[in-house]
Write a protein that holds these residues in place. Structure first.
Motif, PDB file in Angstrom:
ATOM      1  N   ARG A   1       0.809  -1.224   0.000  1.00 30.73           N
ATOM      2  CA  ARG A   1       0.000   0.000   0.000  1.00 30.73           C
ATOM      3  C   ARG A   1       0.839   1.270   0.000  1.00 30.73           C
ATOM      4  O   ARG A   1       0.285   2.362  -0.093  1.00 30.73           O
TER       5      ARG A   1
ATOM      6  N   GLU B   1      -6.378   6.622  -0.833  1.00 31.33           N
ATOM      7  CA  GLU B   1      -7.766   6.248  -1.058  1.00 31.33           C
ATOM      8  C   GLU B   1      -7.923   4.753  -1.328  1.00 31.33           C
ATOM      9  O   GLU B   1      -8.649   4.336  -2.236  1.00 31.33           O
TER      10      GLU B   1
ATOM     11  N   THR C   1      -9.417   1.355  -1.091  1.00 29.85           N
ATOM     12  CA  THR C   1     -10.749   0.861  -0.761  1.00 29.85           C
ATOM     13  C   THR C   1     -10.810  -0.619  -1.078  1.00 29.85           C
ATOM     14  O   THR C   1     -10.428  -1.030  -2.181  1.00 29.85           O
ATOM     15  N   THR C   2     -11.256  -1.415  -0.124  1.00 27.02           N
ATOM     16  CA  THR C   2     -11.438  -2.842  -0.337  1.00 27.02           C
ATOM     17  C   THR C   2     -12.916  -3.163  -0.195  1.00 27.02           C
ATOM     18  O   THR C   2     -13.537  -2.822   0.807  1.00 27.02           O
ATOM     19  N   LEU C   3     -13.477  -3.793  -1.204  1.00 22.97           N
ATOM     20  CA  LEU C   3     -14.874  -4.199  -1.182  1.00 22.97           C
ATOM     21  C   LEU C   3     -14.918  -5.719  -1.157  1.00 22.97           C
ATOM     22  O   LEU C   3     -14.374  -6.377  -2.042  1.00 22.97           O
TER      23      LEU C   3
ATOM     24  N   GLN D   1      -9.955  -4.529  -4.747  1.00 21.58           N
ATOM     25  CA  GLN D   1      -9.269  -3.466  -4.019  1.00 21.58           C
ATOM     26  C   GLN D   1      -8.836  -2.418  -5.036  1.00 21.58           C
ATOM     27  O   GLN D   1      -8.224  -2.763  -6.060  1.00 21.58           O
ATOM     28  N   CYS D   2      -9.164  -1.164  -4.771  1.00 21.99           N
ATOM     29  CA  CYS D   2      -8.838  -0.051  -5.655  1.00 21.99           C
ATOM     30  C   CYS D   2      -8.073   1.012  -4.873  1.00 21.99           C
ATOM     31  O   CYS D   2      -8.280   1.140  -3.674  1.00 21.99           O
ATOM     32  N   ALA D   3      -7.238   1.756  -5.584  1.00 26.54           N
ATOM     33  CA  ALA D   3      -6.471   2.815  -4.933  1.00 26.54           C
ATOM     34  C   ALA D   3      -6.030   3.834  -5.971  1.00 26.54           C
ATOM     35  O   ALA D   3      -6.120   3.600  -7.175  1.00 26.54           O
TER      36      ALA D   3
END
Length: 67
Positions: free
Chosen positions: A34, A39, A41-43, A57-59
């Motif tokens: 990371r 920003e 975000t893990t869904l 996971q987006c960043a």
């Protein structure tokens, strides 16, 4: 994502791993993977029985604002 989700999420990611990709470990979710990202975000998607069915996971990469 809760700490209890880490193990099943990593298992799901490992099942989708392509040849040549590094093996997913806990650092992917919490550690050096990371660095340089904002920003994050893990869904985690679960089914009706509360079993993990998917994860994304987006960043944003801070060096060039790439998402």
């Amino acid at each position: 994502m809760e700490q209890d989700d880490h193990s099943p999420v990593l298992a799901l990611i490992r099942e989708d791993r392509l040849p040549g990709q590094p093996v997913a470990d806990t650092h992917l979710l919490t550690g050096r993977a990371r660095e340089g990202l904002a920003e994050v975000t893990t869904l985690v998607v679960s089914d009706a029985g509360d079993q993990i069915a998917g994860v994304v996971q987006c960043a944003v990469r801070t060096s060039d604002e790439a998402a």
